[in-house]
Design a protein around this motif. Structure first.
Motif, PDB file in Angstrom:
ATOM      1  N   ILE A  23     -44.106  40.528 -42.725  1.00  0.00           N
ATOM      2  CA  ILE A  23     -43.449  39.815 -41.626  1.00  0.00           C
ATOM      3  C   ILE A  23     -44.541  39.228 -40.740  1.00  0.00           C
ATOM      4  CG2 ILE A  23     -41.907  39.994 -39.650  1.00  0.00           C
ATOM      5  CD1 ILE A  23     -40.608  42.408 -41.035  1.00  0.00           C
ATOM      6  N   ILE A  24     -44.352  37.957 -40.343  1.00  0.00           N
ATOM      7  CA  ILE A  24     -45.296  37.292 -39.449  1.00  0.00           C
ATOM      8  C   ILE A  24     -44.565  36.857 -38.181  1.00  0.00           C
ATOM      9  CG2 ILE A  24     -46.755  36.538 -41.356  1.00  0.00           C
ATOM     10  CD1 ILE A  24     -45.595  33.714 -40.994  1.00  0.00           C
ATOM     11  N   ASN A  25     -45.310  36.665 -37.100  1.00  0.00           N
ATOM     12  CA  ASN A  25     -44.710  36.311 -35.822  1.00  0.00           C
ATOM     13  C   ASN A  25     -44.636  34.799 -35.599  1.00  0.00           C
ATOM     14  OD1 ASN A  25     -47.402  35.841 -35.384  1.00  0.00           O
ATOM     15  ND2 ASN A  25     -47.549  37.025 -33.500  1.00  0.00           N
ATOM     16  N   ILE A  33     -37.653  27.952 -44.850  1.00  0.00           N
ATOM     17  CA  ILE A  33     -37.609  28.678 -46.111  1.00  0.00           C
ATOM     18  C   ILE A  33     -38.230  27.813 -47.202  1.00  0.00           C
ATOM     19  CG2 ILE A  33     -36.071  29.629 -47.873  1.00  0.00           C
ATOM     20  CD1 ILE A  33     -34.194  30.421 -45.543  1.00  0.00           C
ATOM     21  N   GLY A  34     -39.108  28.434 -47.985  1.00  0.00           N
ATOM     22  CA  GLY A  34     -39.805  27.721 -49.056  1.00  0.00           C
ATOM     23  C   GLY A  34     -41.209  27.285 -48.693  1.00  0.00           C
ATOM     24  N   ASP A  35     -41.533  27.239 -47.390  1.00  0.00           N
ATOM     25  CA  ASP A  35     -42.906  26.909 -46.985  1.00  0.00           C
ATOM     26  C   ASP A  35     -43.858  27.957 -47.528  1.00  0.00           C
ATOM     27  OD1 ASP A  35     -42.198  24.679 -45.537  1.00  0.00           O
ATOM     28  OD2 ASP A  35     -42.354  25.646 -43.573  1.00  0.00           O
ATOM     29  N   LYS A  36     -45.097  27.551 -47.743  1.00  0.00           N
ATOM     30  CA  LYS A  36     -46.136  28.480 -48.166  1.00  0.00           C
ATOM     31  C   LYS A  36     -47.048  28.752 -46.968  1.00  0.00           C
ATOM     32  CE  LYS A  36     -46.014  27.858 -53.004  1.00  0.00           C
ATOM     33  NZ  LYS A  36     -45.074  28.836 -53.419  1.00  0.00           N
ATOM     34  N   LEU A  64     -48.411  33.316 -49.661  1.00  0.00           N
ATOM     35  CA  LEU A  64     -47.044  33.787 -49.836  1.00  0.00           C
ATOM     36  C   LEU A  64     -46.056  32.666 -49.538  1.00  0.00           C
ATOM     37  CD1 LEU A  64     -48.815  36.260 -48.296  1.00  0.00           C
ATOM     38  CD2 LEU A  64     -46.778  37.461 -48.980  1.00  0.00           C
ATOM     39  N   THR A  65     -44.791  32.902 -49.870  1.00  0.00           N
ATOM     40  CA  THR A  65     -43.725  31.940 -49.632  1.00  0.00           C
ATOM     41  C   THR A  65     -42.781  32.493 -48.570  1.00  0.00           C
ATOM     42  OG1 THR A  65     -43.860  31.195 -51.918  1.00  0.00           O
ATOM     43  CG2 THR A  65     -41.855  30.637 -50.729  1.00  0.00           C
ATOM     44  N   VAL A  66     -42.361  31.625 -47.654  1.00  0.00           N
ATOM     45  CA  VAL A  66     -41.411  32.026 -46.621  1.00  0.00           C
ATOM     46  C   VAL A  66     -40.043  32.211 -47.270  1.00  0.00           C
ATOM     47  CG1 VAL A  66     -40.294  31.363 -44.458  1.00  0.00           C
ATOM     48  CG2 VAL A  66     -42.712  30.803 -44.837  1.00  0.00           C
ATOM     49  N   ALA A  67     -39.500  33.428 -47.154  1.00  0.00           N
ATOM     50  CA  ALA A  67     -38.202  33.748 -47.759  1.00  0.00           C
ATOM     51  C   ALA A  67     -37.079  33.715 -46.734  1.00  0.00           C
ATOM     52  CB  ALA A  67     -38.262  35.124 -48.421  1.00  0.00           C
ATOM     53  N   THR A  68     -37.390  34.091 -45.484  1.00  0.00           N
ATOM     54  CA  THR A  68     -36.397  34.149 -44.408  1.00  0.00           C
ATOM     55  C   THR A  68     -37.076  33.764 -43.104  1.00  0.00           C
ATOM     56  OG1 THR A  68     -35.327  36.025 -45.513  1.00  0.00           O
ATOM     57  CG2 THR A  68     -34.757  35.659 -43.209  1.00  0.00           C
ATOM     58  N   THR A  69     -36.365  32.991 -42.271  1.00  0.00           N
ATOM     59  CA  THR A  69     -36.891  32.701 -40.936  1.00  0.00           C
ATOM     60  C   THR A  69     -35.839  33.079 -39.899  1.00  0.00           C
ATOM     61  OG1 THR A  69     -36.071  30.425 -40.943  1.00  0.00           O
ATOM     62  CG2 THR A  69     -38.327  30.771 -41.685  1.00  0.00           C
ATOM     63  N   THR A  70     -36.305  33.509 -38.753  1.00  0.00           N
ATOM     64  CA  THR A  70     -35.447  33.757 -37.595  1.00  0.00           C
ATOM     65  C   THR A  70     -36.078  33.003 -36.429  1.00  0.00           C
ATOM     66  OG1 THR A  70     -36.610  35.679 -36.703  1.00  0.00           O
ATOM     67  CG2 THR A  70     -34.998  36.099 -38.463  1.00  0.00           C
ATOM     68  N   HIS A  72     -37.794  34.181 -34.033  1.00  0.00           N
ATOM     69  CA  HIS A  72     -39.090  34.712 -33.597  1.00  0.00           C
ATOM     70  C   HIS A  72     -40.030  35.167 -34.708  1.00  0.00           C
ATOM     71  CE1 HIS A  72     -37.624  34.521 -29.533  1.00  0.00           C
ATOM     72  NE2 HIS A  72     -36.558  35.216 -29.888  1.00  0.00           N
ATOM     73  N   TYR A  73     -39.536  35.342 -35.921  1.00  0.00           N
ATOM     74  CA  TYR A  73     -40.403  35.827 -37.000  1.00  0.00           C
ATOM     75  C   TYR A  73     -39.926  35.301 -38.350  1.00  0.00           C
ATOM     76  CZ  TYR A  73     -36.782  39.284 -38.111  1.00  0.00           C
ATOM     77  OH  TYR A  73     -35.608  39.899 -38.469  1.00  0.00           O
ATOM     78  N   SER A  74     -40.795  35.464 -39.360  1.00  0.00           N
ATOM     79  CA  SER A  74     -40.461  35.068 -40.729  1.00  0.00           C
ATOM     80  C   SER A  74     -40.861  36.182 -41.689  1.00  0.00           C
ATOM     81  CB  SER A  74     -41.199  33.787 -41.123  1.00  0.00           C
ATOM     82  OG  SER A  74     -40.782  32.707 -40.323  1.00  0.00           O
ATOM     83  N   ILE A  75     -40.072  36.305 -42.750  1.00  0.00           N
ATOM     84  CA  ILE A  75     -40.377  37.243 -43.818  1.00  0.00           C
ATOM     85  C   ILE A  75     -40.954  36.430 -44.967  1.00  0.00           C
ATOM     86  CG2 ILE A  75     -39.449  38.926 -45.440  1.00  0.00           C
ATOM     87  CD1 ILE A  75     -37.196  39.418 -43.339  1.00  0.00           C
ATOM     88  N   CYS A  76     -42.119  36.848 -45.442  1.00  0.00           N
ATOM     89  CA  CYS A  76     -42.825  36.113 -46.490  1.00  0.00           C
ATOM     90  C   CYS A  76     -43.042  37.028 -47.686  1.00  0.00           C
ATOM     91  CB  CYS A  76     -44.165  35.618 -45.964  1.00  0.00           C
ATOM     92  SG  CYS A  76     -43.997  34.618 -44.468  1.00  0.00           S
ATOM     93  N   LYS A  77     -42.913  36.437 -48.890  1.00  0.00           N
ATOM     94  CA  LYS A  77     -43.018  37.224 -50.118  1.00  0.00           C
ATOM     95  C   LYS A  77     -43.995  36.576 -51.084  1.00  0.00           C
ATOM     96  CE  LYS A  77     -38.346  39.047 -49.863  1.00  0.00           C
ATOM     97  NZ  LYS A  77     -37.143  39.402 -50.604  1.00  0.00           N
ATOM     98  N   THR A  78     -44.504  37.402 -51.988  1.00  0.00           N
ATOM     99  CA  THR A  78     -45.354  36.888 -53.050  1.00  0.00           C
ATOM    100  C   THR A  78     -44.476  36.147 -54.051  1.00  0.00           C
ATOM    101  OG1 THR A  78     -45.132  38.942 -54.302  1.00  0.00           O
ATOM    102  CG2 THR A  78     -47.026  38.769 -52.825  1.00  0.00           C
ATOM    103  N   GLU A  79     -45.105  35.403 -54.937  1.00  0.00           N
ATOM    104  CA  GLU A  79     -44.370  34.681 -55.973  1.00  0.00           C
ATOM    105  C   GLU A  79     -43.799  35.651 -56.990  1.00  0.00           C
ATOM    106  OE1 GLU A  79     -43.803  31.271 -56.334  1.00  0.00           O
ATOM    107  OE2 GLU A  79     -44.564  31.168 -54.296  1.00  0.00           O
ATOM    108  N   LYS A  80     -42.617  35.331 -57.496  1.00  0.00           N
ATOM    109  CA  LYS A  80     -42.018  36.144 -58.549  1.00  0.00           C
ATOM    110  C   LYS A  80     -42.742  35.844 -59.857  1.00  0.00           C
ATOM    111  CE  LYS A  80     -37.391  36.190 -56.618  1.00  0.00           C
ATOM    112  NZ  LYS A  80     -36.000  35.815 -56.821  1.00  0.00           N
TER     113      LYS A  80
END
Length: 131
Positions: A23-25, A33-36, A64-70, A72-80
């Protein structure tokens, strides 16, 4: 963030969920979503031969790839990554192999390595930039 870490810095790692998700701030006002994003560390100041500052050395740790944004923060994941076999049998052998870089002939007396603590490990507080 820009005034302290440069114009590309958009935030920091604020939580590590596991080895595939952080998670990043930085929220939806900066990312979609989808940004790297790239997690990086800053090293030594780089100066030109005349002493002019050219900025700071940046060591990329992970992309990583942005999977979810809110807001104030974003959840980022590695590539599948999936392992497939034409025989229907999955093995532990990977086709992605990195052996290293070809060496060049240098004057060893002029070599001045840049030391960055934990340059291969993502940590809370690491800087983030858009890829």
């Amino acid at each position: 963030m820009e005034e302290k870490y440069g114009p590309e810095c958009i935030g920091k790692v604020i939580r590590i969920i596991d080895d595939t998700e952080i998670i990043i701030n930085a929220g939806e006002d900066i990312l979609t979503i989808g940004d790297k994003i790239t997690i990086y560390a800053i090293g030594d100041e780089i100066t030109d031969l005349d002493g002019t500052s050219l900025g700071y050395y940046e060591c990329d740790k992970a992309t990583l790839t942005v999977a979810t944004t809110t807001q104030h923060y974003s959840i980022c994941k590695t590539e599948k990554k999936y392992k497939k076999s034409t025989l229907g049998v999955i093995t532990n052998f990977s086709t992605d192999v990195f052996m290293g870089y070809e060496h060049i002939s240098i004057d060893q007396e002029q070599a001045k390595p840049i030391l960055i603590k934990n340059k291969d490990k993502v940590q809370v507080g690491d800087l983030v930039k858009k890829y």
